[in-house]
Enzyme design. Structure first.
Site, mmCIF file in Angstrom:
data_model
loop_
_atom_site.group_PDB
_atom_site.id
_atom_site.type_symbol
_atom_site.label_atom_id
_atom_site.label_comp_id
_atom_site.label_asym_id
_atom_site.label_seq_id
_atom_site.Cartn_x
_atom_site.Cartn_y
_atom_site.Cartn_z
ATOM 1 C CE LYS A 13 -2.288 -0.151 4.023
ATOM 2 N NZ LYS A 13 -1.950 -1.465 4.476
ATOM 3 N NE ARG A 88 -4.408 -0.157 9.595
ATOM 4 C CZ ARG A 88 -3.260 0.341 9.149
ATOM 5 N NH1 ARG A 88 -3.316 1.700 8.982
ATOM 6 N NH2 ARG A 88 -2.324 -0.325 8.942
ATOM 7 N NE ARG A 127 7.134 -2.689 6.288
ATOM 8 C CZ ARG A 127 5.609 -2.542 6.339
ATOM 9 N NH1 ARG A 127 5.356 -1.871 5.125
ATOM 10 N NH2 ARG A 127 4.828 -2.659 7.243
ATOM 11 N NE ARG A 133 6.595 -0.236 9.880
ATOM 12 C CZ ARG A 133 5.462 -0.143 9.435
ATOM 13 N NH1 ARG A 133 5.224 0.218 8.027
ATOM 14 N NH2 ARG A 133 4.255 -0.468 9.851
ATOM 15 N NE ARG A 144 1.769 -3.955 11.181
ATOM 16 C CZ ARG A 144 2.710 -3.878 10.418
ATOM 17 N NH1 ARG A 144 3.540 -4.561 10.642
ATOM 18 N NH2 ARG A 144 2.347 -3.324 9.456
HETATM 19 P P1 AMP Z 1 0.810 1.421 8.596
HETATM 20 O O1 AMP Z 1 2.018 1.971 8.409
HETATM 21 O O2 AMP Z 1 -0.404 1.850 7.820
HETATM 22 O O3 AMP Z 1 0.925 -0.242 8.495
HETATM 23 O O4 AMP Z 1 0.450 1.921 10.125
HETATM 24 C C1 AMP Z 1 1.295 1.263 11.171
HETATM 25 C C2 AMP Z 1 0.560 1.281 12.495
HETATM 26 O O5 AMP Z 1 -0.053 2.676 12.877
HETATM 27 C C3 AMP Z 1 -0.760 0.490 12.517
HETATM 28 O O6 AMP Z 1 -0.501 -1.013 12.908
HETATM 29 C C4 AMP Z 1 -1.447 1.017 13.695
HETATM 30 O O7 AMP Z 1 -0.963 0.938 14.845
HETATM 31 C C5 AMP Z 1 -1.474 2.569 13.511
HETATM 32 N N1 AMP Z 1 -2.157 3.111 12.498
HETATM 33 C C6 AMP Z 1 -2.200 3.609 11.350
HETATM 34 N N2 AMP Z 1 -3.341 3.851 10.757
HETATM 35 C C7 AMP Z 1 -4.116 3.493 11.571
HETATM 36 C C8 AMP Z 1 -5.720 3.878 11.616
HETATM 37 N N3 AMP Z 1 -6.377 4.203 10.650
HETATM 38 N N4 AMP Z 1 -6.384 3.517 12.918
HETATM 39 C C9 AMP Z 1 -5.672 3.079 13.853
HETATM 40 N N5 AMP Z 1 -4.446 2.882 13.913
HETATM 41 C C10 AMP Z 1 -3.510 3.188 12.890
#
Ligand code: AMP
Length: 187
Positions: A13, A88, A127, A133, A144
């Protein structure tokens, strides 16, 4: 164009969202990136978010919604935006609807990147090595994926019912996938 891009962790994404937003000339808004920037800067928001992120859980809706509301009210979002990693949860879907409706706006498309789960786990572990990360350990990755299946996968049906969903095969070379996404949104 107002777009959201969805798909399980590791679907690519983030990579796609950057390129697609640039070709469409709209800002790429990644809630994950905003949280990570806050974590590095040591802000209050970052401290709050980190507890959840490190465990593979979602940051509470109240925190996330306020952050997105603030971001999309920026002038640069007037021509549109590509939301990456938001909404989400069903509550976030409703909040986003309200944010847009209050300005007489609506979403144009929800893009779902589809991938095979084994490949996703492999990408995430890679990654973890490349970017280090904190939420890319095997245990957190598993969590996740569970949280995604439980809380985010149901959103796909919501956007499908509204006739906004476009499903794009996320497997293959980055350029190929970008081409599919641009074709799917009619760009
Ligand atoms: P991502 O980089 O999009 O995978 O996001 C990394 C982490 O940020 C996720 O696993 C959540 O802990 C938090 N996060 C990102 N976007 C959201 C969202 N829309 N709602 C809640 N937590 C989020």
């Amino acid at each position: 164009m107002r777009l959201v891009i969805m798909g399980p962790p590791g679907a690519g994404k983030g990579t796609q969202a950057v390129v697609v937003a640039a070709s469409l000339g709209i800002p790429h808004i990644s809630t994950g990136d905003i949280f990570r920037a806050n974590v590095s800067e040591g802000t209050d928001l970052g401290r709050e978010a980190k507890r959840y992120m490190d465990a593979g859980e979602y940051v509470p809706d109240s925190v996330t919604n306020a952050m997105v509301r603030d971001r999309i009210s920026n002038d640069d979002c007037r021509p549109g935006f590509l939301l990456d990693g938001y909404p989400r949860t069903l509550e976030q879907v409703n909040e986003l609807d309200m944010m847009l409706q209050s300005d007489g706006l609506q979403l144009d498309r929800a893009i779902e990147l589809t991938v095979n789960t084994d490949e996703v786990v492999e990408r995430l572990l890679k990654r973890a090595q490349d970017q280090g990360r904190a939420d890319d350990t095997a245990e957190v990755i598993r969590r996740r994926l569970e949280v995604y299946a439980d809380q985010t996968a149901p959103l796909i049906a919501v956007y499908a019912e509204r006739g906004l969903l476009v499903q794009v095969d996320g497997m293959g070379e980055v350029d190929e996938v970008t081409g599919r996404i641009l074709a799917a949104v009619g760009a």
